[in-house]
Design an enzyme around this catalytic site. Structure first.
Site, short mmCIF file in Angstrom:
data_model
loop_
_atom_site.label_atom_id
_atom_site.label_comp_id
_atom_site.label_asym_id
_atom_site.label_seq_id
_atom_site.Cartn_x
_atom_site.Cartn_y
_atom_site.Cartn_z
N PRO A 88 12.02 8.06 36.44
CA PRO A 88 10.72 7.68 37.00
C PRO A 88 10.16 6.43 36.33
O PRO A 88 9.28 5.77 36.89
CB PRO A 88 9.82 8.90 36.74
N GLU A 115 13.06 16.78 30.88
CA GLU A 115 12.15 15.67 30.62
C GLU A 115 12.89 14.33 30.53
O GLU A 115 12.28 13.29 30.26
CB GLU A 115 11.34 15.92 29.34
N ARG A 157 25.35 2.75 53.81
CA ARG A 157 25.24 2.21 55.16
C ARG A 157 25.41 0.69 55.20
O ARG A 157 25.53 0.12 56.28
CB ARG A 157 23.93 2.63 55.82
N ASP A 172 16.70 -3.95 60.65
CA ASP A 172 15.92 -2.86 60.07
C ASP A 172 14.70 -3.38 59.32
O ASP A 172 14.67 -4.51 58.90
CB ASP A 172 16.76 -2.08 59.04
C1 JFT Z 1 12.85 12.39 37.52
C2 JFT Z 1 12.48 10.62 39.18
C3 JFT Z 1 12.63 9.46 39.93
C4 JFT Z 1 13.66 8.53 40.08
C5 JFT Z 1 15.32 11.23 36.76
C6 JFT Z 1 15.22 13.08 34.96
C7 JFT Z 1 14.29 14.05 34.73
C8 JFT Z 1 12.16 14.80 35.71
C9 JFT Z 1 10.95 14.11 35.12
C10 JFT Z 1 9.78 14.05 35.82
C11 JFT Z 1 8.70 13.38 35.25
C12 JFT Z 1 8.84 12.79 34.01
C13 JFT Z 1 11.03 13.50 33.92
C14 JFT Z 1 13.58 12.90 36.48
C15 JFT Z 1 13.35 11.25 38.18
C16 JFT Z 1 11.44 9.31 40.64
C17 JFT Z 1 14.58 10.69 37.81
C18 JFT Z 1 14.81 12.33 36.09
N1 JFT Z 1 13.32 13.95 35.66
N2 JFT Z 1 9.99 12.84 33.36
N3 JFT Z 1 11.24 11.09 39.47
N4 JFT Z 1 10.65 10.29 40.35
N5 JFT Z 1 11.09 8.32 41.50
N6 JFT Z 1 14.47 7.76 40.22
CL1 JFT Z 1 16.56 12.72 34.04
#
Ligand code: JFT
Length: 263
Positions: A88, A115, A157, A172
């Site tokens: 994130p 996390e 794609r 697109d």
């Molecule tokens: C969330 C993610 C993305 C992307 C990788 C991993 C653990 C859970 C988390 C949630 C909040 C804070 C960890 C992930 C994403 C997005 C990607 C992980 N978590 N820390 N959430 N939202 N746009 N890309 Cl590894």
């Protein structure tokens, strides 16, 4: 193209065998290899997480299985292989990045949970390959898997021979840097029947007047982009907007730069 995916949920990637990507894999355009991270967890419980240093909620993915997994998967890496780590806190994944990745021979996706992954895993990986920490959007997912699926779909794609109609990719939303609709959202689309529940297809689309159709489609694209994505309208170069574009945007209530709005 070869795509390796490392995850504790290999079954999450069953959609890769469906639809467009499944067909591409069947044709040998892309080769998927999904790896269970727990293969490289050697204790009896195949542990992949531990409590965070510094305290706080949740668990963090422990580095050792990741180090071994990445070594195993990248030891047969093709030249120019890139590691993509969904997070994130990554750089935003955009269409241009999908196009860059589609030109690569080998991508490795490291999908974490909890996390996140111990930061030293990414630091260490950077000593042997290009690593991108990427986010698919400003919302919170529970792990990297859905983000990787989104990116792989967008990449897949664009691979040569994947799309049935190669021309449609450039048309697109966000498609191509060039083309008359570049940088705009797509307007509405219609098919038969001509009247459905009393709603008629816009007459211009049935007119056979290709210039009028193109102009109408651009008007609709401008209106939709102004309404839903004013940030995209603001990014359009001033010289990419003709007088009609400006009129459409003005009527849509979009404030145009360097224009006298007094009339
Ligand atoms: C969330 C993610 C993305 C992307 C990788 C991993 C653990 C859970 C988390 C949630 C909040 C804070 C960890 C992930 C994403 C997005 C990607 C992980 N978590 N820390 N959430 N939202 N746009 N890309 Cl590894």
């Amino acid at each position: 193209m070869r795509i390796d995916i490392i995850t504790i949920f290999p079954e999450y990637f069953r959609p890769l065998h469906v639809s467009l990507l499944g067909k591409a894999a069947g044709r040998g355009i892309v080769e998927f290899a999904v790896h269970d991270l727990r293969t490289w967890a050697h204790d009896t419980h195949r542990t992949v997480d531990d409590a965070p240093f510094g305290g706080g909620p949740g668990m963090v993915m422990t580095p050792a299985p990741w180090g071994e997994a990445l070594h195993a998967v990248t030891s047969t890496a093709l030249p120019g292989a890139r590691l993509v780590v969904p997070t994130p806190s990554g750089i935003p994944f955009r269409q241009e990045m999908a196009a860059t990745y589609a030109a690569c021979d080998h991508l490795v996706f490291a999908c974490g949970r909890y996390e996140g992954i111990d930061a030293r895993v990414i630091e260490d990986a950077r000593t042997s390959m290009v690593v991108d920490e990427v986010s698919v959007g400003d919302y919170v997912l529970s792990g990297g898997e859905p983000a990787a699926l989104v990116m792989i779909d967008a990449i897949g794609r664009l691979l040569p021979g994947v799309l049935g109609n190669v021309a449609s990719a450039a048309d697109d939303s966000f498609g191509g840097g060039a083309g008359p609709m570049a940088g705009l959202l797509e307007g509405p689309v219609y098919t038969r029947p001509r009247v459905w529940r009393g709603r008629e297809v816009p007459g211009v689309l049935l007119s056979g007047d290709h210039a009028a159709i193109a102009r109408w489609q651009r008007d609709e694209a401008l209106r939709r982009t102004a309404a839903y994505r004013p940030d995209l309208v603001a990014k359009i170069a001033a010289d990419a907007l003709d007088a009609r574009d400006r009129e459409v945007l003005s009527r849509a209530g979009f404030p145009l730069r360097g224009e006298d709005m007094a009339h």
